[in-house]
Design a protein around this motif. Structure first.
Motif: not given
Length: 214
Positions: A59-61, A79-94, A99-103, A121-123
């Motif tokens: 997680v970076q901001g 808040t800055a929680d990876f599991s929340t920010i990237c909940a809808d972005t599936a992992a892929k090989p390679g 997770a980015l917090v843009l304030d 926020t964005a993933c």
């Protein structure tokens, strides 16, 4: 102790000058600061986003604000929680997910005539070797950099300017600011106190030396 008394006006003048310098140093800069999330806390990044290669799950901001220096810099809010920010972005090989917090800061920090966008926020899913700048480019275009590779704008904000100096920044409080660990106090007061001690000591030494020759 006449010499000590005679030295006091000089001491006062020097201290006044140093305090004035300390107030001048309160001027800050309007810029995007870069932060890394570590153990539930924000830590000011020691490298620029083009050099950092975050791991998957990082997680970076980024926070836009007026700050005097890194010790005074304002952290991203919310808040800055990876599991929340990237909940809808599936992992892929390679690939890795960052997770980015843009304030975009407050109206008080905005350049004249501009209004900050809402914080969000964005993933970013990027190649395994990608930098933070690469991840930012995926989710927050357009980005703007100056000729020294300083990050000037995220998602087109601000529309102009880059790290310009803003006088009197130290005289106000920025909403959402957390206490900075380590601190970066102005040198005006400690240096002034040191000069007082030095000049007073010199005056006493001169007085004793004179008495010794009488």
């Amino acid at each position: 102790m006449r010499l000590v008394r005679r030295a006091l006006p000089l001491v006062s003048a020097v201290v006044a000058l140093l305090l004035a310098c300390g107030r001048a140093d309160a001027a800050g800069y309007r810029y995007w600061s870069f932060w890394e999330r570590d153990g539930g806390h924000w830590t000011y990044a020691t490298q620029g986003p083009s050099f950092v290669r975050p791991d998957d799950g990082t997680v970076q901001g980024f926070r836009f604000a007026v700050s005097a220096d890194s010790a005074d810099a304002t952290r991203p809010r919310g808040t800055a929680d990876f599991s929340t920010i990237c909940a809808d972005t599936a992992a892929k090989p390679g690939k890795k997910r960052v997770a980015l917090v843009l304030d975009f800061g407050t109206a008080a920090d905005a350049p004249g005539g501009e209004r900050p966008p809402a914080r969000h926020t964005a993933c970013a899913r990027v190649p395994a070797g990608a930098s933070t700048a690469d991840a930012l480019a995926v989710v927050a275009k357009p980005l703007r950099y100056d000729t020294n590779a300083l990050l000037c704008a995220i998602s087109g904000y601000p529309a102009k300017g880059c790290g310009e100096q803003v006088s009197g920044a130290g005289s106000r409080t920025v909403s959402g600011k957390e206490p900075a660990s380590g601190g970066g106090p102005s040198l005006g007061l400690p240096v002034g106190a040191g000069v007082v001690a030095l000049l007073a000591g010199a005056a006493v030494w001169q007085y004793r030396r004179r008495r010794g020759h009488e």
